[in-house]
Design an enzyme around this catalytic site. Structure first.
Site, mmCIF file in Angstrom:
data_model
loop_
_atom_site.group_PDB
_atom_site.id
_atom_site.type_symbol
_atom_site.label_atom_id
_atom_site.label_comp_id
_atom_site.label_asym_id
_atom_site.label_seq_id
_atom_site.Cartn_x
_atom_site.Cartn_y
_atom_site.Cartn_z
ATOM 1 N N ASP A 138 37.564 -57.691 0.777
ATOM 2 C CA ASP A 138 36.259 -57.950 0.152
ATOM 3 C C ASP A 138 36.330 -59.251 -0.642
ATOM 4 O O ASP A 138 35.775 -59.363 -1.738
ATOM 5 C CB ASP A 138 35.861 -56.782 -0.749
ATOM 6 C CG ASP A 138 34.391 -56.832 -1.163
ATOM 7 O OD1 ASP A 138 33.619 -57.548 -0.505
ATOM 8 O OD2 ASP A 138 34.030 -56.171 -2.154
ATOM 9 N N CYS A 194 24.137 -40.181 12.499
ATOM 10 C CA CYS A 194 23.470 -39.602 11.336
ATOM 11 C C CYS A 194 22.408 -38.596 11.787
ATOM 12 O O CYS A 194 21.905 -37.822 10.955
ATOM 13 C CB CYS A 194 22.808 -40.693 10.496
ATOM 14 S SG CYS A 194 23.976 -41.764 9.624
ATOM 15 N N CYS A 197 19.121 -36.662 9.925
ATOM 16 C CA CYS A 197 19.330 -36.558 8.479
ATOM 17 C C CYS A 197 18.760 -37.772 7.747
ATOM 18 O O CYS A 197 18.989 -38.918 8.144
ATOM 19 C CB CYS A 197 20.818 -36.421 8.181
ATOM 20 S SG CYS A 197 21.209 -36.311 6.414
ATOM 21 N N CYS A 250 23.945 -41.807 -2.681
ATOM 22 C CA CYS A 250 23.821 -41.705 -1.224
ATOM 23 C C CYS A 250 25.114 -41.224 -0.573
ATOM 24 O O CYS A 250 25.094 -40.749 0.572
ATOM 25 C CB CYS A 250 23.365 -43.035 -0.620
ATOM 26 S SG CYS A 250 24.548 -44.395 -0.761
#
Length: 356
Positions: A138, A194, A197, A250
């Site tokens: 990162d 996913c 959902c 989340c």
């Protein structure tokens, strides 16, 4: 030194990666056309807010050879970070406490992931001889989520995070750009795992996930509390609650995280009781104490003034209490204009909450 069999080398790299502390590794395909178009569209809508470097560094994301000349392959790795912190839902449910994103409770992941990547790079070099490579934790313009998907480590979910069938999303990513020509992994997982959902879209406190796979960073609590400089929009402040550095909602609600794996890394263990601290206690830290207690941690990224700004917002959202008001009044004359503004806002919230 004879040239190794490429496929055998990939198998060995996965094994060496685990020896270095990574949970998984794969070789990414370099084709990112759809991902780059998605990024261009996202930038065009202004969803990146103040993060101008995302647009400025676009050419480096488009061409890995510009980031590391001679790159032929990208090795993608993941490192789990879920630890034994205080229950996140319990902390979020106690407005007198401060919630810090679970990735930031221990040692700064940039340093740990980078050191392990360098160790893996040296291990590969010992097997194949000198070659060119660069490690990324990162720390440079790279589409790391797309590379992780292309390496078979998971898929990019509706919350825009990489999700794994076997590990959920509580992990860091890292890459090695190398001039070794390695066979990429099989086709990545489809983006529709996913299913129907929409839990992450519904749970987001500020509705920052404006559509599946589309995040408006300008509304995201992680952006607002870490990357955003200056004043936080007043209409978003009540929605931030007691989140003072990042947001995990989340992830907490994602069904795939029932498979999240515990990290064996002691460096990711919570420091200084920051997994469930009292807001008033943190607000009392002067800059010297803040620097001492956050040494070697990702919390440093926000800086002391933004730390106080975020705490002021959380204190404004806390239940009316004399100790909260006293703490806020003690910083009405803070040297930082933005801190003073948010303290004044918080005091008004406390007065309104206390009014009969």
């Amino acid at each position: 030194m004879p040239a190794p069999d490429p496929q055998r080398l990939v198998t060995d790299i996965r094994s060496w990666a685990k020896e270095c502390g990574f949970a998984d590794a794969g070789i990414a395909r370099l084709e990112l056309d759809a991902d780059l178009q998605h990024l261009r569209d996202w930038l065009a809508e202004g969803f990146h807010g103040q993060m101008e470097w995302l647009a400025r560094d676009l050419p480096l994301r488009e061409h890995p050879q510009r980031l590391r000349p001679g790159t032929l392959s990208v090795i993608s790795v993941r490192m789990n970070y879920r630890g034994d912190a205080a229950d996140a839902d319990a902390v979020l449910g106690d407005a007198s406490k401060a919630y810090i994103s679970r990735y930031a409770l221990g040692r700064d992941y940039h340093k740990l992931v980078r050191s392990r990547l360098l160790k893996l790079g040296r291990r590969i070099e010992a097997a194949v001889g000198p070659h060119g490579y660069r490690v990324l934790a990162d720390s440079a313009p790279a589409l790391e989520k797309a590379y992780a998907r292309n390496a078979g480590l998971g898929w990019i979910g509706k919350n825009t995070l990489v999700l794994s069938r076997t590990a959920g999303s509580w992990f860091f990513l890292g890459e090695i750009y190398t001039d070794l020509e390695l066979p990429p992994d099989a086709a990545p997982a489809a983006d529709n795992l996913c299913g129907r959902c929409t839990a992450c879209l519904r749970i987001c406190p500020t509705q920052a996930i404006v559509a599946p796979y589309r995040l408006d960073a300008r509304r995201c609590i992680s952006y607002l509390t870490i990357e955003h400089h200056g004043s936080i929009p007043p209409d978003l402040r009540p929605l931030i609650g007691n989140r003072i550095f990042g947001c995990d909602d989340c992830q907490l609600v994602c069904p795939w995280n029932r498979y999240a794996q515990r990290s064996p890394e002691v460096d990711f263990a919570p420091r200084h009781g920051l997994d469930a601290p009292q807001l008033v206690a943190l607000f009392a830290w002067d800059e010297t104490e803040w620097l001492r207690r956050t040494e070697g941690m990702a919390l440093r990224r926000a800086g002391y003034a933004r730390w106080l700004r975020n705490l002021a917002v959380a204190l404004g959202n806390a239940p009316a209490a004399e100790e909260v008001v006293a703490a806020l009044r003690g910083r009405l004359d803070d040297p930082d204009e933005t801190v003073r503004e948010h303290v004044a806002w918080a005091l008004e919230r406390q007065r309104s909450a206390a009014a009969p």
